[in-house]
Design a protein around this motif. Structure first.
Motif, PDB file in Angstrom:
ATOM      1  N   ALA A 143      42.018  62.160  21.682  1.00  0.00           N
ATOM      2  CA  ALA A 143      41.781  63.523  21.173  1.00  0.00           C
ATOM      3  C   ALA A 143      40.289  63.866  21.192  1.00  0.00           C
ATOM      4  CB  ALA A 143      42.351  63.659  19.766  1.00  0.00           C
ATOM      5  N   MET A 144      39.434  62.867  20.929  1.00  0.00           N
ATOM      6  CA  MET A 144      37.988  63.122  21.030  1.00  0.00           C
ATOM      7  C   MET A 144      37.632  63.506  22.464  1.00  0.00           C
ATOM      8  SD  MET A 144      35.977  60.313  18.720  1.00  0.00           S
ATOM      9  CE  MET A 144      36.944  58.862  18.973  1.00  0.00           C
ATOM     10  N   GLN A 145      38.245  62.789  23.412  1.00  0.00           N
ATOM     11  CA  GLN A 145      37.971  63.079  24.824  1.00  0.00           C
ATOM     12  C   GLN A 145      38.474  64.475  25.191  1.00  0.00           C
ATOM     13  OE1 GLN A 145      36.013  61.148  26.741  1.00  0.00           O
ATOM     14  NE2 GLN A 145      36.116  62.911  28.115  1.00  0.00           N
ATOM     15  N   THR A 146      39.634  64.855  24.648  1.00  0.00           N
ATOM     16  CA  THR A 146      40.170  66.200  24.908  1.00  0.00           C
ATOM     17  C   THR A 146      39.175  67.269  24.464  1.00  0.00           C
ATOM     18  OG1 THR A 146      42.457  65.475  24.729  1.00  0.00           O
ATOM     19  CG2 THR A 146      42.033  67.799  24.256  1.00  0.00           C
ATOM     20  N   VAL A 147      38.583  67.060  23.284  1.00  0.00           N
ATOM     21  CA  VAL A 147      37.632  68.048  22.763  1.00  0.00           C
ATOM     22  C   VAL A 147      36.414  68.139  23.676  1.00  0.00           C
ATOM     23  CG1 VAL A 147      36.089  68.553  20.816  1.00  0.00           C
ATOM     24  CG2 VAL A 147      38.453  67.848  20.391  1.00  0.00           C
ATOM     25  N   ARG A 148      35.964  66.992  24.172  1.00  0.00           N
ATOM     26  CA  ARG A 148      34.809  67.011  25.090  1.00  0.00           C
ATOM     27  C   ARG A 148      35.186  67.667  26.426  1.00  0.00           C
ATOM     28  NH1 ARG A 148      31.048  62.410  23.345  1.00  0.00           N
ATOM     29  NH2 ARG A 148      30.473  62.229  25.521  1.00  0.00           N
ATOM     30  N   ASP A 149      36.413  67.424  26.887  1.00  0.00           N
ATOM     31  CA  ASP A 149      36.870  68.069  28.130  1.00  0.00           C
ATOM     32  C   ASP A 149      36.958  69.590  27.953  1.00  0.00           C
ATOM     33  OD1 ASP A 149      37.111  65.567  29.258  1.00  0.00           O
ATOM     34  OD2 ASP A 149      39.304  65.455  29.079  1.00  0.00           O
ATOM     35  N   LEU A 150      37.415  70.027  26.768  1.00  0.00           N
ATOM     36  CA  LEU A 150      37.469  71.475  26.506  1.00  0.00           C
ATOM     37  C   LEU A 150      36.077  72.074  26.660  1.00  0.00           C
ATOM     38  CD1 LEU A 150      39.836  71.531  23.393  1.00  0.00           C
ATOM     39  CD2 LEU A 150      40.193  72.898  25.459  1.00  0.00           C
ATOM     40  N   ARG A 151      35.094  71.387  26.117  1.00  0.00           N
ATOM     41  CA  ARG A 151      33.706  71.882  26.210  1.00  0.00           C
ATOM     42  C   ARG A 151      33.255  71.968  27.663  1.00  0.00           C
ATOM     43  NH1 ARG A 151      32.191  68.936  21.576  1.00  0.00           N
ATOM     44  NH2 ARG A 151      30.827  67.473  22.661  1.00  0.00           N
ATOM     45  N   ALA A 152      33.655  70.957  28.447  1.00  0.00           N
ATOM     46  CA  ALA A 152      33.267  70.962  29.867  1.00  0.00           C
ATOM     47  C   ALA A 152      33.880  72.163  30.583  1.00  0.00           C
ATOM     48  CB  ALA A 152      33.709  69.657  30.520  1.00  0.00           C
ATOM     49  N   ARG A 153      35.028  72.661  30.025  1.00  0.00           N
ATOM     50  CA  ARG A 153      35.677  73.858  30.603  1.00  0.00           C
ATOM     51  C   ARG A 153      35.135  75.150  29.988  1.00  0.00           C
ATOM     52  NH1 ARG A 153      41.513  72.471  28.970  1.00  0.00           N
ATOM     53  NH2 ARG A 153      41.689  74.735  29.040  1.00  0.00           N
ATOM     54  N   GLY A 154      34.127  75.033  29.155  1.00  0.00           N
ATOM     55  CA  GLY A 154      33.498  76.233  28.593  1.00  0.00           C
ATOM     56  C   GLY A 154      34.085  76.705  27.272  1.00  0.00           C
ATOM     57  N   ILE A 155      34.982  75.889  26.666  1.00  0.00           N
ATOM     58  CA  ILE A 155      35.555  76.270  25.360  1.00  0.00           C
ATOM     59  C   ILE A 155      34.792  75.524  24.268  1.00  0.00           C
ATOM     60  CG2 ILE A 155      37.628  76.156  23.917  1.00  0.00           C
ATOM     61  CD1 ILE A 155      39.186  76.393  26.638  1.00  0.00           C
ATOM     62  N   ALA A 156      34.211  76.276  23.354  1.00  0.00           N
ATOM     63  CA  ALA A 156      33.388  75.661  22.303  1.00  0.00           C
ATOM     64  C   ALA A 156      34.298  75.006  21.266  1.00  0.00           C
ATOM     65  CB  ALA A 156      32.503  76.714  21.657  1.00  0.00           C
ATOM     66  N   ALA A 157      34.433  73.686  21.346  1.00  0.00           N
ATOM     67  CA  ALA A 157      35.216  72.929  20.359  1.00  0.00           C
ATOM     68  C   ALA A 157      34.450  71.649  20.056  1.00  0.00           C
ATOM     69  CB  ALA A 157      36.598  72.603  20.909  1.00  0.00           C
ATOM     70  N   TYR A 158      34.474  71.240  18.797  1.00  0.00           N
ATOM     71  CA  TYR A 158      33.734  70.052  18.350  1.00  0.00           C
ATOM     72  C   TYR A 158      34.621  69.299  17.378  1.00  0.00           C
ATOM     73  CZ  TYR A 158      29.769  72.409  20.422  1.00  0.00           C
ATOM     74  OH  TYR A 158      28.930  73.020  21.313  1.00  0.00           O
ATOM     75  N   PHE A 159      34.570  67.958  17.413  1.00  0.00           N
ATOM     76  CA  PHE A 159      35.478  67.208  16.528  1.00  0.00           C
ATOM     77  C   PHE A 159      34.763  66.664  15.299  1.00  0.00           C
ATOM     78  CE2 PHE A 159      34.075  63.928  19.631  1.00  0.00           C
ATOM     79  CZ  PHE A 159      33.558  62.978  18.769  1.00  0.00           C
ATOM     80  N   THR A 160      35.569  66.451  14.265  1.00  0.00           N
ATOM     81  CA  THR A 160      35.139  65.670  13.115  1.00  0.00           C
ATOM     82  C   THR A 160      36.325  64.799  12.707  1.00  0.00           C
ATOM     83  OG1 THR A 160      34.114  65.701  10.922  1.00  0.00           O
ATOM     84  CG2 THR A 160      35.722  67.444  11.365  1.00  0.00           C
ATOM     85  N   ILE A 161      36.022  63.660  12.077  1.00  0.00           N
ATOM     86  CA  ILE A 161      37.078  62.707  11.700  1.00  0.00           C
ATOM     87  C   ILE A 161      36.746  62.153  10.321  1.00  0.00           C
ATOM     88  CG2 ILE A 161      38.314  60.588  12.366  1.00  0.00           C
ATOM     89  CD1 ILE A 161      37.204  60.987  15.217  1.00  0.00           C
ATOM     90  N   ASP A 162      37.754  62.129   9.432  1.00  0.00           N
ATOM     91  CA  ASP A 162      37.534  61.611   8.074  1.00  0.00           C
ATOM     92  C   ASP A 162      38.010  60.171   7.966  1.00  0.00           C
ATOM     93  OD1 ASP A 162      36.305  63.856   6.604  1.00  0.00           O
ATOM     94  OD2 ASP A 162      38.026  64.880   7.484  1.00  0.00           O
ATOM     95  N   ALA A 163      38.302  59.727   6.749  1.00  0.00           N
ATOM     96  CA  ALA A 163      38.693  58.331   6.544  1.00  0.00           C
ATOM     97  C   ALA A 163      40.147  58.148   6.949  1.00  0.00           C
ATOM     98  CB  ALA A 163      38.463  57.952   5.082  1.00  0.00           C
ATOM     99  N   GLY A 164      40.395  58.321   8.224  1.00  0.00           N
ATOM    100  CA  GLY A 164      41.746  58.230   8.756  1.00  0.00           C
ATOM    101  C   GLY A 164      41.667  58.443  10.253  1.00  0.00           C
ATOM    102  N   PRO A 165      42.814  58.444  10.935  1.00  0.00           N
ATOM    103  CA  PRO A 165      42.801  58.498  12.402  1.00  0.00           C
ATOM    104  C   PRO A 165      42.968  59.900  12.995  1.00  0.00           C
ATOM    105  CG  PRO A 165      44.973  57.918  11.631  1.00  0.00           C
ATOM    106  CD  PRO A 165      44.145  58.143  10.396  1.00  0.00           C
ATOM    107  N   HIS A 166      43.074  60.935  12.140  1.00  0.00           N
ATOM    108  CA  HIS A 166      43.321  62.276  12.683  1.00  0.00           C
ATOM    109  C   HIS A 166      42.020  62.914  13.153  1.00  0.00           C
ATOM    110  CE1 HIS A 166      47.060  61.508  10.771  1.00  0.00           C
ATOM    111  NE2 HIS A 166      46.514  61.528   9.572  1.00  0.00           N
TER     112      HIS A 166
END
Ligand code: PMV
Length: 340
Positions: free
Chosen positions: A274-297
């Motif tokens: 999912a982290m990679q998906t967010v980075r791929d979205l950015r490469a396609r010009g969609i502004a998305a950034y991830f954050t992750i808490d004390a868990g796997p989501h």
């Protein structure tokens, strides 16, 4: 005392600059500040009723607080945390009456979706009002913090900043709203990567990180800069700036935990995907950034117009079970209470 009650609701919040580490474990005082977004869709509704019908005062043997969570009696660990919190209220209110607490979460409990944040914010408001106390938002924030550090932030809506404070009694370790962010159409798309509870709770994980991770001091030192930059990005409505800070801050928090002994690893293969998906979205010009808490989501921060593209990409990511889309919400509030 005559029975009195209050029902309150609170939204959970997701930190964009994380709280990870305590300067005082007993009072739940954070080692550094944090910054979060309170959410509308995921939260807690809690009713607290103090009254003699529950079997007399504590310490006389008969009385026992009754704690219901999502339609069932709470497990002993959850009950213990709620009873300890009610004890704080009883000291403030100067009485010893037992209480009945009925809580419903619209957020999966203890799966890294921050149910304790909305839970203790709703409990602080409902229990203090039911006990006849009329606390200011700042006092409520300090009180909610005693239940869970992140709960201090859910007293307020929208973007919220939490101060670590300097006073030993913690009265200045409170959250406050960042109204500059009001009305910004941001969304958080949560990619759920597993069902069930997280592997290690945040309190134990923070304690182990602080005690054993060589990266912990560097983490704590890095937070003030992230806080300053994130607040400036919000004031300037600089979405990419805010996203970049959120991503680097989350990875640094996890890096400090991963370097603990034994290591704390919250991520699974779907988290990485999912982290990679967010980075791929950015490469396609969609502004998305991830954050992750004390868990796997994985939580992807994006602008409202890009929500569908972000949801679709995350749903197609191997191992992602489903997505939940959330938006900025209001602070804790009273729904109903005993008529005066
Ligand atoms: O409020 P706690 O004790 O459950 O800790 C929250 C920790 C994180 O969710 C990982 C970070 C944060 O700031 O919410």
């Amino acid at each position: 005392m005559k029975a009195s009650w209050c029902t309150a609701v609170a939204g959970t919040n997701i930190a964009l600059v994380k709280y990870w580490g305590k300067r005082d474990a007993r009072l739940n005082l954070p080692a550094a500040g944090s910054l979060s977004l309170t959410l509308k869709e995921l939260g807690t509704r809690t009713t607290v009723r103090f009254g003699a019908h529950l079997g007399g005062p504590a310490g006389e043997g008969g009385g026992r607080d009754r704690v219901r969570l999502n339609g069932q009696d709470a497990d002993e660990k959850t009950r213990g945390r709620v009873v300890a919190f009610l004890d704080l209220i009883r000291v403030l209110a100067g009485f010893d009456t037992r209480a009945e607490v009925v809580t419903e979460n619209t957020v999966p409990t203890a799966a890294g979706l921050a149910s304790s944040a909305s839970g203790f914010a709703a409990l602080a408001l409902a229990a203090s009002r039911a006990a006849g106390l009329n606390l200011t938002p700042s006092e409520l924030s300090a009180l909610a913090r005693r239940g869970s550090g992140s709960a201090a932030r859910s007293i307020f809506g929208g973007f919220v900043v939490m101060s670590p404070g300097v006073l030993p009694d913690g009265s200045d370790a409170v959250a406050s709203p960042l109204p500059e962010g009001d009305g910004w159409p941001v969304r958080l798309v949560v990619a759920v990567t597993t069902e069930g509870a997280k592997s290690i709770g945040s309190t134990a994980a923070m304690e182990r990180t602080a005690r054993t991770s060589p990266f912990y001091p560097a983490w704590v030192e890095s937070v003030p800069r992230d806080l300053q930059d994130a607040a400036a990005a919000i004031a300037a409505r600089d979405f990419d700036g805010l996203g970049r800070i959120a991503e680097r801050n989350a990875v640094r928090m996890h890096a400090s935990a991963m370097a603990a002994d034994p290591p704390i690893l919250y991520w699974n293969t779907a988290t990485w995907a999912a982290m990679q998906t967010v980075r791929d979205l950015r490469a396609r010009g969609i502004a998305a950034y991830f954050t992750i808490d004390a868990g796997p989501h994985v939580k992807a921060l994006c602008l409202a117009d890009d929500t569908e593209a972000v949801e679709k990409a995350l749903q197609e990511t191997p191992g992602v079970l489903r997505t939940l889309t959330t938006s900025p919400g209001r602070g804790a509030r009273i729904l109903q209470e005993t008529p005066a």
